[in-house]
Structures are given as C-alpha cells and as structure tokens.
Design an enzyme around this catalytic site. Structure first.
Site, PDB file in Angstrom:
ATOM      1  N   TRP A 255      19.766  32.166 -23.603  1.00 11.40           N
ATOM      2  CA  TRP A 255      18.826  31.934 -22.501  1.00 11.40           C
ATOM      3  C   TRP A 255      19.555  31.460 -21.257  1.00 11.40           C
ATOM      4  CZ3 TRP A 255      14.828  34.647 -23.298  1.00 11.40           C
ATOM      5  CH2 TRP A 255      14.312  34.804 -24.587  1.00 11.40           C
TER       6      TRP A 255
ATOM      7  N   ASP B 276      15.866  24.250 -18.025  1.00 15.62           N
ATOM      8  CA  ASP B 276      14.986  25.107 -18.815  1.00 15.62           C
ATOM      9  C   ASP B 276      14.695  24.314 -20.087  1.00 15.62           C
ATOM     10  OD1 ASP B 276      13.786  26.866 -20.528  1.00 15.62           O
ATOM     11  OD2 ASP B 276      15.381  28.378 -20.487  1.00 15.62           O
TER      12      ASP B 276
ATOM     13  N   LYS C  52       5.786  27.136 -27.097  1.00 12.14           N
ATOM     14  CA  LYS C  52       6.390  26.409 -28.218  1.00 12.14           C
ATOM     15  C   LYS C  52       5.713  25.037 -28.384  1.00 12.14           C
ATOM     16  CE  LYS C  52      10.365  29.005 -26.853  1.00 12.14           C
ATOM     17  NZ  LYS C  52      10.271  30.101 -27.737  1.00 12.14           N
TER      18      LYS C  52
HETATM   19  C1  PLP Z   1      15.059  28.174 -24.050  1.00 13.39           C
HETATM   20  C2  PLP Z   1      14.258  29.375 -23.658  1.00 13.39           C
HETATM   21  N1  PLP Z   1      14.263  29.779 -22.373  1.00 13.39           N
HETATM   22  C3  PLP Z   1      13.580  30.854 -21.966  1.00 13.39           C
HETATM   23  C4  PLP Z   1      12.836  31.608 -22.849  1.00 13.39           C
HETATM   24  C5  PLP Z   1      12.079  32.815 -22.344  1.00 13.39           C
HETATM   25  O1  PLP Z   1      10.775  32.435 -22.219  1.00 13.39           O
HETATM   26  P1  PLP Z   1       9.612  33.469 -21.792  1.00 13.39           P
HETATM   27  O2  PLP Z   1       9.433  34.386 -22.943  1.00 13.39           O
HETATM   28  O3  PLP Z   1       8.457  32.549 -21.545  1.00 13.39           O
HETATM   29  O4  PLP Z   1      10.050  34.166 -20.563  1.00 13.39           O
HETATM   30  C6  PLP Z   1      12.788  31.219 -24.189  1.00 13.39           C
HETATM   31  C7  PLP Z   1      11.977  32.004 -25.154  1.00 13.39           C
HETATM   32  O5  PLP Z   1      12.016  31.836 -26.333  1.00 13.39           O
HETATM   33  C8  PLP Z   1      13.528  30.090 -24.599  1.00 13.39           C
HETATM   34  O6  PLP Z   1      13.513  29.697 -25.878  1.00 13.39           O
END
Ligand code: PLP
Length: 362
Positions: A103, A173, A197
C-alpha cells in the site's frame, strides 16, 4: 436465525453484531421517520443528525483537538494516495515516503505523478517483515510532508509509535488499524482510512485534516479532489455515501460503549497476544512473518512447514467454521485479521484449531 461464523477476512471485514442488528432493524424505517436511511435526503434534518453525530463521536473517541476537519469522502484510501500529493505537495516540492508494504508503494506511485518523492526508508529487502528502525529513516527536512502506513494489512506489520518527523507534517494511511488503539491526532497533519476494516462498510473514507494544510491546495484542482471543497461544505458538497456514514455512526457509538480507544486497545492487545503466543509456542511449526517489535495486532501473518499443509489448513479451517484465513499471495501462508469487531472467542477457537491441526500434522 442465521448463523454467523468467525470471519478473519482482511477487508471488508467483520462488523460489530449490535451495529448490524440495529442497521437491520431500522433499514425499513428509521424510528419516528418512516423511511429508510437509504431513502432520505442527505440535506434532511435526519441525515444532519447522523453525519454530525458521527463526526462528534469520532472527535470524542480520538480526542481530536480543535483545528482539525473530519471529512467523509469517497474513492477509498486509494484516492487519498492521489489527493494527498495533489493538495499538499506544491509544484517543485518534494515529499518523504516511508515504504513498508504494497500500500505504501501504491501511495508512492501516485505521488510520483504529482512531484518528487524521496523514499526515506524501505524494508522491501526483508519482504516487509518489519517497519524500519528510526536510524534507518533518512528524512529530508525540506519535505512538504512525511507519509507512512500505520499498519501493513498484507504483511502483518504495524508501527508501535509514529516516526519522529520534527516539524514536517506527518500523513498516515491508517486504513487497517484506525481506532484500534489510542491515537494522538495532534502529531499528524492528515490521517486517512478506508472504512471497511475498523469503521464500517466500504464506500466511505475518513479523512482527519489539520486546518492550516488547506491553504496548500493549488487553485486549479478539480473541485471534488480539493480538500477545501469538502471542508467548507462539511462533506456535503455532493451526495455523500449515506449508508456508509450511517453504519460508521453506529460503529463509533459501539466503540464508545466498549470504553473508548484505551479499552479497545487493551482488548486488541489481548486477542493478538493470544495468537502470537500460540505461534511462538508451537516449536517452530507455525512461523510468524512479522519480526518481533513490528507485529501487527490487526493482521497476524504466519507460515506452516509446507505449502501443502497451508492449503490443508485453509480448507480444514473452513470446515471448522472459519473464513478468510488464506494469506495474501505476497506473503503466502495464513493471515488472521483481528479487527476491533472480531471477538476474543474467535481467537480462542482458532488457537484450539491450530493446536489440533499441529497434533495431527506435525
Ligand atoms: C493499508 C491500506 N491502505 C489502502 C488500502 C486501499 O483501500 P481502498 O480499497 O479503500 O482504496 C488498503 C486496502 O486494503 C489498505 O489495507
């Protein structure tokens, strides 16, 4: 009565049962309203109470100081990978990114389309089995901000404390561990999290943003991508994700009822501790992916002696009433996600299952 199983999925993930029950009970008609939350105007008094109540509970839960905006946006955490640099990285400027997993890498990729990125640290060489030591982080004092991922959902690592960034705004994030433990919001310039989550259903993204950073947004941004639009209109510039905000509101109430983030943090520590103890006590049959000191309380990643055993573990765990235990392909093995709403009894059941599986296979 529908039977619920233990859902170890990484997201969208288990939600608190009282939240689901209340949403189900009131889906046909909100009490005293005669219409569902799905059917009312986002400009109605009823929805005002929902969105304002949600914001108030978030402020209370995380003790958010004045001078911060709480925004409910769309586009997932992934859109924040773009909105953060588009708003906060000035032309010709640079930003520090600490890379601790897939991520973070995606966040870097989007920032690179806007400006210059300095990878201040990365643990990719160790297959992201840890977060960096403070001595490994090379920050640029002239960076517009420092971005990091508080919990690495795929690899199962989590920061125990924020990186020290001096006066540079810290951007997080926090998608996979937000409100899983106390958080000192005053240390951050901006925190974002996809809801699916720890906060509610997918489709709404929480952004907590320090007021002074709004001045950075360039004037030529598309309206919907400018934080100023959403701060000024209190997340009601256009139709917001009403159902997501409604369920988030119920989830925030539930978190407060649990005793707030101190109590929730202790409970999460206990749940993850039980599982890590079982892994550590297995004589090497179960091997944790994350290094001690970086272990996540939200996503516990582990390997078994062979891929064949891992496959069997997953299929037998399904038969035993568990779901979502298959690890992400970049780590392999098993991943057990233990978000706020995941019950202690589910961890106890998994630990018994693991002992029994090892006895039969070891
Ligand atoms: C730490 C983290 N950041 C970003 C995301 C991406 O999130 P989204 O699907 O809401 O764009 C996730 C998805 O699992 C994640 O675990």
């Amino acid at each position: 009565m529908t039977t619920r199983i233990f859902n170890f999925g990484a997201g969208p993930a288990v939600l608190p049962e009282p939240v689901l029950s209340e949403a189900q009970r009131d889906l046909m008609a909100l009490p005293g309203v005669g219409m569902s939350v799905l059917e009312i105007s986002h400009r109605s008094k009823v929805f005002d109470e929902i969105i304002q109540g949600c914001e108030a509970d978030i402020r209370k839960l995380a003790a958010i100081p004045s001078g911060y905006h709480v925004l409910f946006l769309q586009g997932g955490a992934s859109l924040q990978f773009s909105m953060v640099p588009m708003n906060l990285l000035p032309a010709g400027g640079k930003a520090d990114y600490i890379v601790t997993g897939s991520w973070s890498k995606k966040a870097v990729k989007e920032a690179q389309t806007v400006g210059s990125v300095n990878v201040a640290a990365t643990t990719e060489e160790d297959n992201f089995s840890r977060v960096p030591e403070p001595s490994e982080i090379r920050l640029d004092p002239e960076a517009a901000y420092v971005h990091f991922t508080t919990n690495n959902t795929i690899f199962g690592t989590e920061w125990r404390a924020e990186p020290a960034v001096g006066g540079v705004p810290l951007i997080a994030d926090a998608s996979s561990d937000i409100f899983s433990r106390p958080i000192d919001v005053s240390r951050y310039g901006l925190i974002y999290a996809g809801a699916q989550k720890n906060l509610g259903p997918s489709g709404v993204t929480l952004v907590i943003l320090r007021e002074d950073l709004l001045a950075r947004s360039p004037k030529n941004l598309p309206t919907m991508l400018d934080y100023n639009t959403h701060a000024k209109e209190k997340s009601l510039y256009n139709t917001p994700p009403v159902f997501g905000i409604y369920v988030m509101r119920l989830t925030m109430k539930w978190l407060l009822d649990q005793g707030g983030l101190d109590a929730v943090g202790r409970h999460n520590e206990k749940k993850a501790g039980l599982l890590y103890d079982a892994i550590d006590g297995s004589g090497g049959f179960y091997r944790p992916h994350a290094k001690p000191g970086s272990r996540s309380n939200m996503n516990v990643t582990l390997r078994l002696p062979s891929e064949e055993l891992e496959k069997r573990f997953v299929s037998e765990s399904k038969a035993a009433g568990f779901d979502g235990l298959k690890g992400h392909r970049s780590v392999g093995g098993i991943r057990a996600s233990l978000y706020n709403a995941f019950p202690l009894s589910g961890v106890e059941s998994l630990v018994s299952f693991m002992k029994e599986f090892q006895r039969r296979s070891g």
